[in-house]
Design a protein around this motif. Structure first.
Motif, PDB file in Angstrom:
ATOM      1  N   THR A 107      24.500  17.295 -44.425  1.00  0.00           N
ATOM      2  CA  THR A 107      23.290  16.764 -43.796  1.00  0.00           C
ATOM      3  C   THR A 107      22.231  17.837 -43.540  1.00  0.00           C
ATOM      4  N   LEU A 108      22.470  19.055 -43.998  1.00  0.00           N
ATOM      5  CA  LEU A 108      21.529  20.147 -43.748  1.00  0.00           C
ATOM      6  C   LEU A 108      20.194  19.882 -44.457  1.00  0.00           C
ATOM      7  N   ILE A 109      19.114  20.036 -43.738  1.00  0.00           N
ATOM      8  CA  ILE A 109      17.772  19.890 -44.299  1.00  0.00           C
ATOM      9  C   ILE A 109      16.996  21.169 -44.006  1.00  0.00           C
ATOM     10  N   SER A 110      16.472  21.798 -45.037  1.00  0.00           N
ATOM     11  CA  SER A 110      15.712  23.035 -44.841  1.00  0.00           C
ATOM     12  C   SER A 110      14.264  22.710 -44.497  1.00  0.00           C
ATOM     13  N   SER A 111      13.551  23.722 -44.035  1.00  0.00           N
ATOM     14  CA  SER A 111      12.133  23.535 -43.705  1.00  0.00           C
ATOM     15  C   SER A 111      11.301  23.226 -44.942  1.00  0.00           C
ATOM     16  N   ALA A 112      11.822  23.573 -46.120  1.00  0.00           N
ATOM     17  CA  ALA A 112      11.099  23.313 -47.368  1.00  0.00           C
ATOM     18  C   ALA A 112      11.425  21.941 -47.942  1.00  0.00           C
ATOM     19  N   GLY A 113      12.374  21.220 -47.311  1.00  0.00           N
ATOM     20  CA  GLY A 113      12.725  19.884 -47.776  1.00  0.00           C
ATOM     21  C   GLY A 113      13.949  19.816 -48.655  1.00  0.00           C
ATOM     22  N   ALA A 114      14.663  20.931 -48.809  1.00  0.00           N
ATOM     23  CA  ALA A 114      15.919  20.909 -49.558  1.00  0.00           C
ATOM     24  C   ALA A 114      16.988  20.238 -48.702  1.00  0.00           C
ATOM     25  N   VAL A 115      17.834  19.433 -49.330  1.00  0.00           N
ATOM     26  CA  VAL A 115      18.805  18.614 -48.590  1.00  0.00           C
ATOM     27  C   VAL A 115      20.194  18.723 -49.209  1.00  0.00           C
ATOM     28  N   GLY A 116      21.203  18.666 -48.333  1.00  0.00           N
ATOM     29  CA  GLY A 116      22.577  18.494 -48.772  1.00  0.00           C
ATOM     30  C   GLY A 116      23.337  19.774 -49.029  1.00  0.00           C
ATOM     31  N   PRO A 117      24.586  19.630 -49.461  1.00  0.00           N
ATOM     32  CA  PRO A 117      25.457  20.799 -49.661  1.00  0.00           C
ATOM     33  C   PRO A 117      24.939  21.765 -50.723  1.00  0.00           C
ATOM     34  N   TRP A 118      24.156  21.240 -51.687  1.00  0.00           N
ATOM     35  CA  TRP A 118      23.588  22.095 -52.730  1.00  0.00           C
ATOM     36  C   TRP A 118      22.109  22.369 -52.507  1.00  0.00           C
ATOM     37  N   GLN A 119      21.559  21.895 -51.377  1.00  0.00           N
ATOM     38  CA  GLN A 119      20.166  22.141 -51.005  1.00  0.00           C
ATOM     39  C   GLN A 119      19.199  21.851 -52.157  1.00  0.00           C
ATOM     40  N   LEU A 120      19.271  20.632 -52.665  1.00  0.00           N
ATOM     41  CA  LEU A 120      18.409  20.214 -53.757  1.00  0.00           C
ATOM     42  C   LEU A 120      17.042  19.799 -53.224  1.00  0.00           C
ATOM     43  N   MET A 121      16.003  20.225 -53.921  1.00  0.00           N
ATOM     44  CA  MET A 121      14.632  19.894 -53.545  1.00  0.00           C
ATOM     45  C   MET A 121      14.289  18.479 -54.011  1.00  0.00           C
ATOM     46  N   PRO A 122      13.242  17.842 -53.416  1.00  0.00           N
ATOM     47  CA  PRO A 122      12.866  16.479 -53.806  1.00  0.00           C
ATOM     48  C   PRO A 122      12.596  16.323 -55.298  1.00  0.00           C
ATOM     49  N   ASP A 123      11.893  17.301 -55.909  1.00  0.00           N
ATOM     50  CA  ASP A 123      11.592  17.194 -57.343  1.00  0.00           C
ATOM     51  C   ASP A 123      12.861  17.284 -58.183  1.00  0.00           C
ATOM     52  N   GLU A 124      13.828  18.065 -57.698  1.00  0.00           N
ATOM     53  CA  GLU A 124      15.103  18.161 -58.418  1.00  0.00           C
ATOM     54  C   GLU A 124      15.883  16.855 -58.309  1.00  0.00           C
ATOM     55  N   ALA A 125      15.841  16.236 -57.124  1.00  0.00           N
ATOM     56  CA  ALA A 125      16.504  14.939 -56.951  1.00  0.00           C
ATOM     57  C   ALA A 125      15.897  13.907 -57.897  1.00  0.00           C
ATOM     58  N   LYS A 126      14.584  13.915 -57.999  1.00  0.00           N
ATOM     59  CA  LYS A 126      13.903  12.966 -58.879  1.00  0.00           C
ATOM     60  C   LYS A 126      14.265  13.230 -60.332  1.00  0.00           C
ATOM     61  N   ARG A 127      14.299  14.508 -60.721  1.00  0.00           N
ATOM     62  CA  ARG A 127      14.607  14.871 -62.104  1.00  0.00           C
ATOM     63  C   ARG A 127      16.018  14.462 -62.498  1.00  0.00           C
ATOM     64  N   TYR A 128      16.935  14.542 -61.558  1.00  0.00           N
ATOM     65  CA  TYR A 128      18.332  14.210 -61.860  1.00  0.00           C
ATOM     66  C   TYR A 128      18.735  12.836 -61.348  1.00  0.00           C
ATOM     67  N   LYS A 129      17.709  12.024 -61.038  1.00  0.00           N
ATOM     68  CA  LYS A 129      17.906  10.610 -60.717  1.00  0.00           C
ATOM     69  C   LYS A 129      18.790  10.381 -59.479  1.00  0.00           C
ATOM     70  N   LEU A 130      18.537  11.175 -58.449  1.00  0.00           N
ATOM     71  CA  LEU A 130      19.189  10.966 -57.153  1.00  0.00           C
ATOM     72  C   LEU A 130      18.202  10.287 -56.224  1.00  0.00           C
ATOM     73  N   LYS A 131      18.667   9.311 -55.473  1.00  0.00           N
ATOM     74  CA  LYS A 131      17.817   8.631 -54.506  1.00  0.00           C
ATOM     75  C   LYS A 131      17.569   9.548 -53.315  1.00  0.00           C
ATOM     76  N   THR A 132      16.352   9.512 -52.804  1.00  0.00           N
ATOM     77  CA  THR A 132      16.034  10.268 -51.591  1.00  0.00           C
ATOM     78  C   THR A 132      15.688   9.286 -50.477  1.00  0.00           C
ATOM     79  N   GLY A 133      15.829   9.734 -49.260  1.00  0.00           N
ATOM     80  CA  GLY A 133      15.562   8.859 -48.126  1.00  0.00           C
ATOM     81  C   GLY A 133      16.084   9.490 -46.867  1.00  0.00           C
ATOM     82  N   ARG A 134      16.346   8.664 -45.872  1.00  0.00           N
ATOM     83  CA  ARG A 134      16.852   9.175 -44.597  1.00  0.00           C
ATOM     84  C   ARG A 134      18.366   9.055 -44.516  1.00  0.00           C
ATOM     85  N   GLY A 135      18.968  10.072 -43.889  1.00  0.00           N
ATOM     86  CA  GLY A 135      20.412  10.026 -43.649  1.00  0.00           C
ATOM     87  C   GLY A 135      21.218   9.905 -44.936  1.00  0.00           C
ATOM     88  N   THR A 136      22.240   9.066 -44.878  1.00  0.00           N
ATOM     89  CA  THR A 136      23.137   8.921 -46.027  1.00  0.00           C
ATOM     90  C   THR A 136      22.504   8.148 -47.172  1.00  0.00           C
TER      91      THR A 136
END
Length: 360
Positions: free
Chosen positions: A132-161
């Protein structure tokens, strides 16, 4: 002969994959507490200096960049890595236990994607396995993926789980795609770690400015946080694996290591085919010195080392060693065994040559 070769190969592989070391409790400086998830930090300070070098592998002047030895730590990383080990060993030691399920998952997925399993330590330094770690730059999760990376690899973004970057399995598959892209770009695991943290553009810029693809040369052109991130990855590898490995080397160092391995394996094969029939083996343990044995038996020191790779290292770890000698020297060794051992111990206990003698 087959069993002897198999044993030698096991010894070789063990020596290549594990590098044991100790570190001084009186370390100067503690590794900086960077925000691992922030991928937009600004460059600020010079890299950590080389204090504390001796505690990892001897005198700094012994290091040769053209022949670094098996998985030896570059001098430019020693001070930081030692401090990081001191700072994180306790927490990471506990993580080995409670994080086993996650590490097993990482090993499986990384292997599926043809990535060294040791790259899982990138997740360790990115998030300490906090999904659940969120960085000040918006990286999220155990691998600290950025929003653009989530979009590129087809991961849903949102709140919480609802954010799939918090899902260990899905985020690991996405991270593998990113890691493979970075390795295709740079062909160097240390540069992969640097680009994962600081971005491809910054690493390419550092390569252009420095005129080198060697991390230890170009690091001064990277942000301080990115420099430290690479060293944290190396430090985590040392804590979890007990030493360095393929992912803690630059691409150039990797080629040297592969050449070293090919040479040693070739030498062992030649030894197996031409020498083993003329030699005999005896199990020894204790504080034996290769140079003392060679001198006592009038054996060329180079020949002794060729017959007995890793001799003193294994004995220093308290293990027995199957020592190989020319057959005609075996009876002589047995008859002199106690005297040779005593001479080895005397040599070990003798003061250094430059130590002044204090008279009573």
């Amino acid at each position: 002969m087959g069993r002897s070769l198999a044993g030698a190969m096991l010894l070789l592989l063990t020596s290549l994959t594990i590098m044991s070391f100790g570190y001084d409790n009186n370390l100067s400086g503690i590794a900086g507490n960077d925000n691992e998830g922030d991928k937009n930090s600004k460059d600020s300070a010079a890299a950590t200096n080389g204090k504390g070098f001796k505690s990892l592998f001897g005198d700094k002047q012994d290091y040769d960049a053209a022949n670094p030895g098996f998985f030896r730590l570059n001098p430019k990383a020693v001070a930081f890595v030692e401090s990081y080990i001191k700072q994180e060993s306790e927490e990471f030691g506990k993580m080995k236990e409670w994080g086993k399920t996650y590490f097993d998952l990482y090993d499986r997925i990384l292997t599926e994607n043809n990535i060294p399993v040791e790259m899982k330590y990138l997740s360790v330094i990115e998030s300490h396995l906090r999904r659940t770690l969120i960085s000040s730059a918006g990286a999220v999760g155990p691998w600290q993926l950025m929003p653009d990376e989530a979009k590129r690899y087809k991961l849903k973004t949102g709140r919480g789980t609802n954010d799939e970057r918090t899902d260990f399995t899905k985020s690991t598959y996405a991270a593998c795609k990113l890691i493979n892209e970075l390795y295709t770009e740079f062909g160097d695991w240390l540069l992969v770690v640097a680009a994962y943290n600081g971005g491809v553009g910054r690493v390419k810029q550092a390569i252009r400015k420095s005129g080198s693809r060697d991390f230890w040369v170009l690091q001064s052109y990277l942000p301080e946080q990115t420099r430290k991130h690479v060293k944290k990855f190396i430090g985590a590898h040392y804590i979890f694996e007990g030493g360095g490995g393929w992912t803690t080397l630059t691409a150039a160092e990797t080629l040297i290591q592969k050449d070293n391995i090919a040479y040693l394996m070739g030498s062992q094969q030649k030894l197996s085919d031409t020498v083993l029939s003329a030699t005999s083996v005896i199990s020894v343990s204790g504080k034996y010195s290769a140079s003392v044995i060679a001198k006592a038996l009038t054996i060329d020191p180079t020949e002794f080392k060729k017959l007995n790779p890793g001799f003193e290292k294994k004995l220093s770890q308290g293990e027995a060693y199957e020592m190989r000698l020319p057959s005609e020297k075996m009876d002589e060794f047995k008859s002199k065994k106690k005297a040779i051992l005593q001479e080895c111990i005397d040599l070990l206990l003798a003061p250094p040559a430059n130590t002044p003698v204090v008279k009573a």
